[in-house]
Write a protein that holds these residues in place. Structure first.
Motif, PDB file in Angstrom:
ATOM      1  N   PHE A  49      30.354  43.418  31.386  1.00 58.75           N
ATOM      2  CA  PHE A  49      30.632  43.391  32.810  1.00 58.75           C
ATOM      3  C   PHE A  49      29.770  44.365  33.614  1.00 58.75           C
ATOM      4  N   ASP A  50      28.882  45.090  32.942  1.00 54.64           N
ATOM      5  CA  ASP A  50      27.879  45.872  33.656  1.00 54.64           C
ATOM      6  C   ASP A  50      26.678  45.018  34.029  1.00 54.64           C
ATOM      7  N   GLN A  51      26.655  43.788  33.517  1.00 52.11           N
ATOM      8  CA  GLN A  51      25.604  42.826  33.823  1.00 52.11           C
ATOM      9  C   GLN A  51      26.222  41.646  34.586  1.00 52.11           C
ATOM     10  N   PRO A  52      25.406  40.881  35.340  1.00 57.56           N
ATOM     11  CA  PRO A  52      25.952  39.777  36.127  1.00 57.56           C
ATOM     12  C   PRO A  52      26.696  38.745  35.288  1.00 57.56           C
ATOM     13  N   VAL A  53      27.789  38.261  35.869  1.00 57.63           N
ATOM     14  CA  VAL A  53      28.639  37.236  35.257  1.00 57.63           C
ATOM     15  C   VAL A  53      28.927  36.181  36.316  1.00 57.63           C
ATOM     16  N   VAL A  60      41.779  36.408  42.893  1.00 53.69           N
ATOM     17  CA  VAL A  60      40.328  36.260  42.992  1.00 53.69           C
ATOM     18  C   VAL A  60      39.683  37.612  43.267  1.00 53.69           C
ATOM     19  N   SER A  61      40.254  38.363  44.179  1.00 54.44           N
ATOM     20  CA  SER A  61      39.700  39.667  44.545  1.00 54.44           C
ATOM     21  C   SER A  61      39.671  40.610  43.346  1.00 54.44           C
ATOM     22  N   GLN A  62      40.752  40.629  42.568  1.00 50.89           N
ATOM     23  CA  GLN A  62      40.789  41.510  41.398  1.00 50.89           C
ATOM     24  C   GLN A  62      39.738  41.114  40.368  1.00 50.89           C
ATOM     25  N   LEU A  63      39.556  39.825  40.179  1.00 53.38           N
ATOM     26  CA  LEU A  63      38.555  39.356  39.224  1.00 53.38           C
ATOM     27  C   LEU A  63      37.144  39.675  39.711  1.00 53.38           C
ATOM     28  N   VAL A  64      36.872  39.418  40.997  1.00 52.99           N
ATOM     29  CA  VAL A  64      35.543  39.691  41.549  1.00 52.99           C
ATOM     30  C   VAL A  64      35.248  41.184  41.531  1.00 52.99           C
ATOM     31  N   ASP A  65      36.260  42.016  41.785  1.00 53.60           N
ATOM     32  CA  ASP A  65      36.058  43.466  41.772  1.00 53.60           C
ATOM     33  C   ASP A  65      35.572  43.969  40.418  1.00 53.60           C
ATOM     34  N   ALA A  66      35.914  43.258  39.364  1.00 50.43           N
ATOM     35  CA  ALA A  66      35.503  43.676  38.021  1.00 50.43           C
ATOM     36  C   ALA A  66      34.064  43.292  37.696  1.00 50.43           C
ATOM     37  N   LEU A  67      33.449  42.473  38.553  1.00 46.50           N
ATOM     38  CA  LEU A  67      32.092  41.993  38.303  1.00 46.50           C
ATOM     39  C   LEU A  67      31.052  42.950  38.885  1.00 46.50           C
ATOM     40  N   SER A  68      29.888  42.979  38.260  1.00 46.90           N
ATOM     41  CA  SER A  68      28.794  43.807  38.746  1.00 46.90           C
ATOM     42  C   SER A  68      28.067  43.121  39.894  1.00 46.90           C
ATOM     43  N   SER A  69      27.264  43.887  40.605  1.00 46.31           N
ATOM     44  CA  SER A  69      26.366  43.333  41.612  1.00 46.31           C
ATOM     45  C   SER A  69      25.454  42.294  40.951  1.00 46.31           C
ATOM     46  N   GLY A  70      25.208  41.201  41.674  1.00 40.11           N
ATOM     47  CA  GLY A  70      24.389  40.130  41.098  1.00 40.11           C
ATOM     48  C   GLY A  70      25.197  39.047  40.427  1.00 40.11           C
ATOM     49  N   SER A  71      26.532  39.214  40.399  1.00 38.03           N
ATOM     50  CA  SER A  71      27.413  38.199  39.829  1.00 38.03           C
ATOM     51  C   SER A  71      27.701  37.118  40.869  1.00 38.03           C
ATOM     52  N   TYR A  72      28.308  36.027  40.398  1.00 38.50           N
ATOM     53  CA  TYR A  72      28.604  34.890  41.273  1.00 38.50           C
ATOM     54  C   TYR A  72      30.042  34.427  41.072  1.00 38.50           C
ATOM     55  N   LEU A  73      30.608  33.900  42.157  1.00 33.44           N
ATOM     56  CA  LEU A  73      31.879  33.185  42.095  1.00 33.44           C
ATOM     57  C   LEU A  73      31.599  31.710  42.329  1.00 33.44           C
TER      58      LEU A  73
END
Length: 271
Positions: free
Chosen positions: A155-159, A180-193
């Motif tokens: 999770f330090d890399q984009p997901v 959704v917010s809690q899940l997105v908060d766990a993602l690094s910069s460069g991730s996508y929903l």
């Protein structure tokens, strides 16, 4: 191909309830699959009688998944996918599309349906270079999902977080947005929903869903396109934004679909 499927726990599978229709199995039926029971086919046929366009919508949603995963893997360089509410395996699942582009891709599927789990263990295989894993968890437990998925994903890399037709099972819209917010908060910069859900844009669809919900199944809540767009708050939507699934960057496979279906979705970047 080598079987790289693992499960976070190997507890005995719960008994599959075949007395009540189940959304994943009905969806499988609408898509032409065979992993369903008579109760699901009866419910699916009854739904279609009220809303004949449901199979077209199911296909549009499936093609949207394929185009989104292909774009993220090929154009955005995403190599990790967290697919929550995966449903029953079908043609061109997330791991197959991603690993066709980049064999080293790592995919974690999340669901808590025993039939889905049984099929995942048997069918969701991986390339030798990548990994396909399965987590048995509930959407309402985002902390558990992130913890268990973190055994496979970095999770330090984009997901790419994928929530495909699943948030309608959360009856309260504010709760769904919080998840959704809690899940997105766990993602690094460069991730996508990547997200889609069914909308309340057809009176017949609303009536069909009401009949389905009255039948004792886990309720599914239709929402407006504006409510679906709120899941992407704080993220940077890719063009064409939140739209009918058939309109999201259509390719040749989607040419026979109508421009408007009652499944809306989008893809957005976390900066």
């Amino acid at each position: 191909m080598t079987d790289q499927v693992r499960n976070s726990g190997q507890e005995p599978l719960p008994k599959i309830d075949t007395s009540v229709p189940h959304s994943a199995r009905i969806w499988n039926y609408w898509l032409g699959g065979k992993d369903n029971y008579e109760v699901d086919r009866v419910a699916g046929d009854a739904f279609r009688e009220i809303f004949p366009g449901i199979e077209t919508g199911a296909r549009a949603a499936r093609y949207f998944l394929a185009r989104a995963v292909r774009h993220l893997a090929a154009e955005e360089g995403i190599r990790q996918f967290l697919d929550i509410g995966t449903g029953l395996p079908n043609v061109d699942n997330t791991h197959q599309i991603a690993q066709r582009v980049a064999p080293e891709s790592r995919i974690v599927y999340v669901d808590n349906d025993p039939l889905v789990l049984a099929h995942a263990r048997a069918l969701l295989t991986s390339t030798e270079e990548g990994v396909t894993n399965y987590v048995d968890a509930d959407l309402r437990e985002p902390g558990t999902i992130i913890r268990e998925a973190g055994k496979t994903l970095d999770f330090d890399q984009p997901v790419a977080l994928m929530l495909m037709g699943i948030l309608g099972h959360i009856e309260d819209h504010d709760e769904a947005r919080s998840i959704v917010s809690q899940l997105v908060d766990a993602l690094s910069s460069g991730s996508y929903l990547v997200q889609y859900d069914s909308t309340d844009t057809s009176e017949d669809y609303v009536a069909a869903i009401q009949q389905y919900n009255d039948g004792g199944s886990i309720p599914y809540i239709l929402r407006s396109p504006e409510q679906i767009a709120r899941y992407f708050d704080g993220l940077e939507l890719l063009e064409p934004g939140v739209t009918s699934c058939s309109r999201w960057r259509p390719d040749a496979a989607a040419l026979d679909l109508p421009a408007e279906v009652h499944q809306y979705g989008g893809v957005a970047l976390k900066r």
